[in-house]
Write an enzyme that holds these catalytic residues in place. Structure first.
Site, PDB file in Angstrom:
ATOM      1  N   LYS A 143      78.931  37.925  16.204  1.00  0.00           N
ATOM      2  CA  LYS A 143      78.138  39.137  16.426  1.00  0.00           C
ATOM      3  C   LYS A 143      76.641  38.889  16.213  1.00  0.00           C
ATOM      4  O   LYS A 143      75.806  39.380  16.966  1.00  0.00           O
ATOM      5  CB  LYS A 143      78.651  40.208  15.453  1.00  0.00           C
ATOM      6  CG  LYS A 143      77.956  41.520  15.504  1.00  0.00           C
ATOM      7  CD  LYS A 143      78.702  42.501  14.613  1.00  0.00           C
ATOM      8  CE  LYS A 143      78.614  42.082  13.159  1.00  0.00           C
ATOM      9  NZ  LYS A 143      77.937  43.052  12.306  1.00  0.00           N
TER      10      LYS A 143
ATOM     11  N   ARG B  61      79.295  53.010   9.849  1.00  0.00           N
ATOM     12  CA  ARG B  61      80.432  52.370   9.204  1.00  0.00           C
ATOM     13  C   ARG B  61      81.679  53.252   9.197  1.00  0.00           C
ATOM     14  O   ARG B  61      82.775  52.788   8.921  1.00  0.00           O
ATOM     15  CB  ARG B  61      80.054  52.094   7.751  1.00  0.00           C
ATOM     16  CG  ARG B  61      80.362  50.718   7.263  1.00  0.00           C
ATOM     17  CD  ARG B  61      79.864  50.562   5.863  1.00  0.00           C
ATOM     18  NE  ARG B  61      78.713  49.683   5.789  1.00  0.00           N
ATOM     19  CZ  ARG B  61      78.770  48.367   5.903  1.00  0.00           C
ATOM     20  NH1 ARG B  61      79.919  47.754   6.104  1.00  0.00           N
ATOM     21  NH2 ARG B  61      77.696  47.640   5.829  1.00  0.00           N
TER      22      ARG B  61
ATOM     23  N   ARG C 162      84.215  26.247   7.282  1.00  0.00           N
ATOM     24  CA  ARG C 162      82.782  25.990   7.078  1.00  0.00           C
ATOM     25  C   ARG C 162      82.524  25.215   5.799  1.00  0.00           C
ATOM     26  O   ARG C 162      83.150  25.477   4.770  1.00  0.00           O
ATOM     27  CB  ARG C 162      82.036  27.321   6.940  1.00  0.00           C
ATOM     28  CG  ARG C 162      81.600  27.930   8.229  1.00  0.00           C
ATOM     29  CD  ARG C 162      80.750  29.155   7.903  1.00  0.00           C
ATOM     30  NE  ARG C 162      80.774  30.100   9.001  1.00  0.00           N
ATOM     31  CZ  ARG C 162      80.613  31.421   8.865  1.00  0.00           C
ATOM     32  NH1 ARG C 162      80.429  31.937   7.660  1.00  0.00           N
ATOM     33  NH2 ARG C 162      80.646  32.194   9.924  1.00  0.00           N
TER      34      ARG C 162
ATOM     35  N   ARG D  39      81.498  27.800   0.428  1.00  0.00           N
ATOM     36  CA  ARG D  39      81.029  28.989  -0.286  1.00  0.00           C
ATOM     37  C   ARG D  39      82.202  29.895  -0.629  1.00  0.00           C
ATOM     38  O   ARG D  39      83.192  29.948   0.111  1.00  0.00           O
ATOM     39  CB  ARG D  39      80.050  29.778   0.589  1.00  0.00           C
ATOM     40  CG  ARG D  39      78.660  29.178   0.675  1.00  0.00           C
ATOM     41  CD  ARG D  39      77.763  30.071   1.470  1.00  0.00           C
ATOM     42  NE  ARG D  39      78.274  30.261   2.811  1.00  0.00           N
ATOM     43  CZ  ARG D  39      77.526  30.195   3.919  1.00  0.00           C
ATOM     44  NH1 ARG D  39      76.241  29.978   3.831  1.00  0.00           N
ATOM     45  NH2 ARG D  39      78.054  30.380   5.099  1.00  0.00           N
TER      46      ARG D  39
ATOM     47  N   ARG E 298      88.012  40.520   3.399  1.00  0.00           N
ATOM     48  CA  ARG E 298      86.901  41.110   4.158  1.00  0.00           C
ATOM     49  C   ARG E 298      87.386  41.669   5.494  1.00  0.00           C
ATOM     50  O   ARG E 298      86.947  42.728   5.943  1.00  0.00           O
ATOM     51  CB  ARG E 298      85.807  40.071   4.400  1.00  0.00           C
ATOM     52  CG  ARG E 298      84.950  39.824   3.163  1.00  0.00           C
ATOM     53  CD  ARG E 298      84.133  38.562   3.288  1.00  0.00           C
ATOM     54  NE  ARG E 298      83.086  38.624   4.297  1.00  0.00           N
ATOM     55  CZ  ARG E 298      82.503  37.544   4.848  1.00  0.00           C
ATOM     56  NH1 ARG E 298      82.894  36.336   4.481  1.00  0.00           N
ATOM     57  NH2 ARG E 298      81.571  37.667   5.737  1.00  0.00           N
TER      58      ARG E 298
END
Ligand SMILES: [Zn+2]
Length: 216
Positions: free
Chosen positions: A13, A88, A127, A160, A171
């Site tokens: 995004k 939201r 990642r 991370r 999430r």
């Protein structure tokens, strides 16, 4: 051009948002950024918002809507805007519609980027980052020359906390619960454009441009 861009973390995004604001020369507005600016400027609303955020809570709708209303009065949004991370929920979506109606305008498009959950998890949890220079690698798609070591400075790469699989799953679940009703709301209004985020950056952008009526 008045656009909202939606999509789960890891869907690409941010990249598409940057292309859109460049193309239309419109401000990229995220409520997170406005909150941080307001806090830096030592405003009361900034302080209040910061307290919610640092407790890990969402900033209440009335505060969020108020700062968006304020932001929409700035000169730079006359040409349009791209909202990212707002609205939201349905209350915020309705509030935004009202604000725009008062200005005699409305949204041009709501772009909803999607990708299968497993692909997003693979993208994010693979990642690895270098804390020295900020370089980002991926265990499958963008390997460093030597496993686990930064190409630029030889630093040991880390994963991370935000990128841990369990965190990503959480999430994604929160995102889904929050935004599914918003997507339904805009679907009813006929404003939504669904974009497959598994394609390349170029393909995504071409599809978005086509959907927005920009040929060639
Ligand atoms: Zn490095």
């Amino acid at each position: 051009m008045r656009i909202i861009i939606m999509g789960p973390p890891g869907v690409g995004k941010g990249t598409e948002a940057e292309l859109l604001v460049k193309h239309y020369q419109i401000p990229h507005i995220s409520t997170g950024n406005i909150f941080r600016e307001l806090y830096k400027d030592r405003t009361t609303v900034g302080k209040i918002a910061k307290e919610y955020i640092s407790r890990g809570e969402l900033v209440p709708d009335d505060i969020t809507n108020e700062i968006v209303r304020h932001r929409l009065n700035h000169q730079d949004v006359k040409k349009g805007f791209l909202f990212d991370g707002y609205p939201r929920n349905i209350e915020q979506a309705k509030a935004l519609d009202e604000m725009l109606a008062k200005q005699g305008t409305k949204l041009d498009a709501v772009i909803n980027m999607t990708a299968p959950e497993e692909l997003i998890i693979e993208r994010i949890s693979g990642r690895r980052v270098c804390e020295t220079c900020g370089a980002v690698y991926h265990i499958h798609n963008k390997k460093p020359k030597q496993e686990g070591i930064c190409d630029h400075d030889g630093t040991q790469l880390i994963q991370r906390n935000d990128d841990l699989e369990a965190t990503v799953r959480r999430r994604l679940r929160i995102y889904k619960n929050q935004t599914a009703p918003v997507i339904g709301y805009y679907e009813k209004a006929g404003a939504i454009i669904h974009i497959n985020g598994t394609q390349s950056i170029k393909e995504v952008d071409a599809q978005v441009m086509k959907a927005l009526g920009e040929t060639n």
